[in-house]
Design a protein around this motif. Sequence first.
Motif, PDB file in Angstrom:
ATOM      1  N   VAL A   1     -10.053  10.545  42.789  1.00  0.00           N
ATOM      2  CA  VAL A   1     -11.180  11.424  43.086  1.00  0.00           C
ATOM      3  C   VAL A   1     -10.820  12.865  42.740  1.00  0.00           C
ATOM      4  CG1 VAL A   1     -12.132   9.957  44.910  1.00  0.00           C
ATOM      5  CG2 VAL A   1     -10.423  11.676  45.489  1.00  0.00           C
ATOM      6  N   ALA A   2     -11.861  13.669  42.524  1.00  0.00           N
ATOM      7  CA  ALA A   2     -11.655  15.085  42.212  1.00  0.00           C
ATOM      8  C   ALA A   2     -12.903  15.856  42.589  1.00  0.00           C
ATOM      9  CB  ALA A   2     -11.347  15.274  40.725  1.00  0.00           C
ATOM     10  N   HIS A   3     -12.744  17.149  42.789  1.00  0.00           N
ATOM     11  CA  HIS A   3     -13.892  18.023  42.972  1.00  0.00           C
ATOM     12  C   HIS A   3     -14.648  18.127  41.643  1.00  0.00           C
ATOM     13  CE1 HIS A   3     -12.980  19.412  47.012  1.00  0.00           C
ATOM     14  NE2 HIS A   3     -11.715  19.598  46.660  1.00  0.00           N
ATOM     15  N   ALA A   4     -15.973  18.106  41.712  1.00  0.00           N
ATOM     16  CA  ALA A   4     -16.777  18.199  40.497  1.00  0.00           C
ATOM     17  C   ALA A   4     -16.565  19.529  39.779  1.00  0.00           C
ATOM     18  CB  ALA A   4     -18.254  18.006  40.837  1.00  0.00           C
ATOM     19  N   ARG A   5     -16.117  20.537  40.494  1.00  0.00           N
ATOM     20  CA  ARG A   5     -15.833  21.815  39.838  1.00  0.00           C
ATOM     21  C   ARG A   5     -14.619  21.713  38.921  1.00  0.00           C
ATOM     22  NH1 ARG A   5     -14.090  22.930  45.317  1.00  0.00           N
ATOM     23  NH2 ARG A   5     -11.796  23.100  45.404  1.00  0.00           N
ATOM     24  N   ASP A   6     -13.762  20.714  39.174  1.00  0.00           N
ATOM     25  CA  ASP A   6     -12.543  20.551  38.377  1.00  0.00           C
ATOM     26  C   ASP A   6     -12.689  19.519  37.276  1.00  0.00           C
ATOM     27  OD1 ASP A   6     -11.113  22.396  39.941  1.00  0.00           O
ATOM     28  OD2 ASP A   6     -10.630  20.844  41.416  1.00  0.00           O
ATOM     29  N   MET A   7     -13.441  18.457  37.550  1.00  0.00           N
ATOM     30  CA  MET A   7     -13.549  17.359  36.594  1.00  0.00           C
ATOM     31  C   MET A   7     -15.016  16.980  36.411  1.00  0.00           C
ATOM     32  SD  MET A   7     -10.334  16.900  35.926  1.00  0.00           S
ATOM     33  CE  MET A   7     -10.567  15.501  34.834  1.00  0.00           C
ATOM     34  N   VAL A   8     -15.354  16.564  35.199  1.00  0.00           N
ATOM     35  CA  VAL A   8     -16.717  16.110  34.898  1.00  0.00           C
ATOM     36  C   VAL A   8     -16.908  14.676  35.354  1.00  0.00           C
ATOM     37  CG1 VAL A   8     -18.344  15.601  33.040  1.00  0.00           C
ATOM     38  CG2 VAL A   8     -16.962  17.687  32.963  1.00  0.00           C
ATOM     39  N   THR A   9     -15.940  13.818  35.051  1.00  0.00           N
ATOM     40  CA  THR A   9     -16.042  12.410  35.412  1.00  0.00           C
ATOM     41  C   THR A   9     -14.668  11.773  35.348  1.00  0.00           C
ATOM     42  OG1 THR A   9     -17.289  10.356  35.006  1.00  0.00           O
ATOM     43  CG2 THR A   9     -16.494  11.549  33.061  1.00  0.00           C
ATOM     44  N   VAL A  10     -14.538  10.646  36.047  1.00  0.00           N
ATOM     45  CA  VAL A  10     -13.294   9.886  36.081  1.00  0.00           C
ATOM     46  C   VAL A  10     -13.646   8.407  35.974  1.00  0.00           C
ATOM     47  CG1 VAL A  10     -11.238   9.302  37.430  1.00  0.00           C
ATOM     48  CG2 VAL A  10     -12.203  11.602  37.575  1.00  0.00           C
ATOM     49  N   GLY A  11     -12.863   7.682  35.190  1.00  0.00           N
ATOM     50  CA  GLY A  11     -13.019   6.237  35.096  1.00  0.00           C
ATOM     51  C   GLY A  11     -11.673   5.563  35.208  1.00  0.00           C
ATOM     52  N   LEU A  12     -11.597   4.508  36.006  1.00  0.00           N
ATOM     53  CA  LEU A  12     -10.320   3.865  36.314  1.00  0.00           C
ATOM     54  C   LEU A  12     -10.502   2.361  36.354  1.00  0.00           C
ATOM     55  CD1 LEU A  12      -7.379   4.046  37.447  1.00  0.00           C
ATOM     56  CD2 LEU A  12      -8.405   4.328  39.717  1.00  0.00           C
ATOM     57  N   ASP A  13      -9.555   1.625  35.743  1.00  0.00           N
ATOM     58  CA  ASP A  13      -9.620   0.164  35.812  1.00  0.00           C
ATOM     59  C   ASP A  13      -8.214  -0.422  35.835  1.00  0.00           C
ATOM     60  OD1 ASP A  13     -11.355  -2.318  35.674  1.00  0.00           O
ATOM     61  OD2 ASP A  13      -9.987  -2.698  34.021  1.00  0.00           O
ATOM     62  N   SER A  14      -8.092  -1.561  36.520  1.00  0.00           N
ATOM     63  CA  SER A  14      -6.836  -2.304  36.560  1.00  0.00           C
ATOM     64  C   SER A  14      -7.119  -3.762  36.252  1.00  0.00           C
ATOM     65  CB  SER A  14      -6.181  -2.180  37.943  1.00  0.00           C
ATOM     66  OG  SER A  14      -7.045  -2.683  38.957  1.00  0.00           O
ATOM     67  N   GLU A  15      -6.188  -4.393  35.562  1.00  0.00           N
ATOM     68  CA  GLU A  15      -6.328  -5.793  35.176  1.00  0.00           C
ATOM     69  C   GLU A  15      -4.952  -6.454  35.202  1.00  0.00           C
ATOM     70  OE1 GLU A  15      -9.202  -7.313  34.432  1.00  0.00           O
ATOM     71  OE2 GLU A  15     -10.394  -5.461  34.599  1.00  0.00           O
ATOM     72  N   PRO A  16      -4.899  -7.765  35.383  1.00  0.00           N
ATOM     73  CA  PRO A  16      -3.627  -8.461  35.188  1.00  0.00           C
ATOM     74  C   PRO A  16      -3.247  -8.432  33.710  1.00  0.00           C
ATOM     75  CG  PRO A  16      -5.409 -10.039  35.437  1.00  0.00           C
ATOM     76  CD  PRO A  16      -5.997  -8.686  35.712  1.00  0.00           C
ATOM     77  N   ASN A  17      -1.978  -8.286  33.428  1.00  0.00           N
ATOM     78  CA  ASN A  17      -1.524  -8.283  32.036  1.00  0.00           C
ATOM     79  C   ASN A  17      -1.461  -9.729  31.542  1.00  0.00           C
ATOM     80  OD1 ASN A  17      -0.509  -7.673  29.539  1.00  0.00           O
ATOM     81  ND2 ASN A  17       1.473  -6.915  30.267  1.00  0.00           N
ATOM     82  N   GLU A  18      -2.641 -10.293  31.369  1.00  0.00           N
ATOM     83  CA  GLU A  18      -2.804 -11.676  30.932  1.00  0.00           C
ATOM     84  C   GLU A  18      -3.868 -11.725  29.845  1.00  0.00           C
ATOM     85  OE1 GLU A  18      -4.039 -13.701  34.433  1.00  0.00           O
ATOM     86  OE2 GLU A  18      -2.104 -13.452  35.477  1.00  0.00           O
ATOM     87  N   PRO A  19      -3.788 -12.707  28.940  1.00  0.00           N
ATOM     88  CA  PRO A  19      -4.824 -12.792  27.906  1.00  0.00           C
ATOM     89  C   PRO A  19      -6.180 -13.122  28.500  1.00  0.00           C
ATOM     90  CG  PRO A  19      -3.408 -14.731  27.873  1.00  0.00           C
ATOM     91  CD  PRO A  19      -2.770 -13.763  28.828  1.00  0.00           C
ATOM     92  N   LEU A  20      -7.224 -12.738  27.786  1.00  0.00           N
ATOM     93  CA  LEU A  20      -8.562 -13.143  28.188  1.00  0.00           C
ATOM     94  C   LEU A  20      -8.682 -14.658  28.134  1.00  0.00           C
ATOM     95  CD1 LEU A  20     -10.682 -10.436  26.317  1.00  0.00           C
ATOM     96  CD2 LEU A  20     -10.073 -10.502  28.739  1.00  0.00           C
ATOM     97  N   LYS A  21      -9.646 -15.181  28.828  1.00  0.00           N
ATOM     98  CA  LYS A  21      -9.747 -16.621  29.052  1.00  0.00           C
ATOM     99  C   LYS A  21      -9.792 -17.418  27.765  1.00  0.00           C
ATOM    100  CE  LYS A  21     -12.559 -20.063  31.468  1.00  0.00           C
ATOM    101  NZ  LYS A  21     -13.746 -20.274  32.333  1.00  0.00           N
TER     102      LYS A  21
END
Length: 247
Positions: A93-113
């Motif tokens: 998270v961040a104050h909107a005065r400092d950042m426009v937007t943030v995107g975050l994702d986590s996944e297992p390091n495994e191949p797609l199905k």
Amino acid sequence: MIEELLPAPIAVAEAFHDPVDVQLYPEEAELIAKAVSKRRREFATVRACARKALGQLGLPPAPILPGTRGAPQWPASIVGSMTHCGGYRAAAVAHARDMVTVGLDSEPNEPLKDDGVLNLVTVAEERAWLPEAAARRPGVNWDRLVFSAKESVYKAWYPLTGLWLDFDEAVITVDPVGGTFEARLLVPGPVVAGTRLPGFSGRWLARDGLILTAISVTHEAVAARTPPVGAGGARAHGPGDGSPTTR
């Protein structure tokens, strides 16, 4: 781990297991009262991470409820993102005065199905470089990394547009050595402070069985982009452009 991918104005918190003593607000608990145990645990832990990160910004604890399309409803003047996968939960998270937007994702390091999923979440341009990247760094499942990067793109995109972004509406290119990626939008990008963003830049990390991707956009980065919307004969698009289709 996630602090390695995001700049200092962004407050982060992460967890690698689900504490048993996480308390939810009544309105949060109501949302998952009928969910299976695994879903309740990850829901609670990622909100504990979010409240911890918000505390670093000086904000008091508060409910974090999902809004339209499940996007978290942050306190006023806050931007942020949450993610969870097996063995990992995180919030940024961040104050909107400092950042426009943030995107975050986590996944297992495994191949797609399978190839069907691969063809759904990637475009031909991306599939063309996957074998070379795999040859250079076989310990990274690059198809999964592309998927994760697109999830981060969507989480950065949606708060700026309120619109859906499908998998085939962005193209990811990855630096296999430098730990960065670029996302080129194939639809009109969001307009921020009169400037249309053609895409997003992000960072990635593969470690301990996980793949993490993150995008952060500063106001300075937006100001550095030229030309603004409408300049040089560029077509201007209204805020209603895009598809509201649910994935």
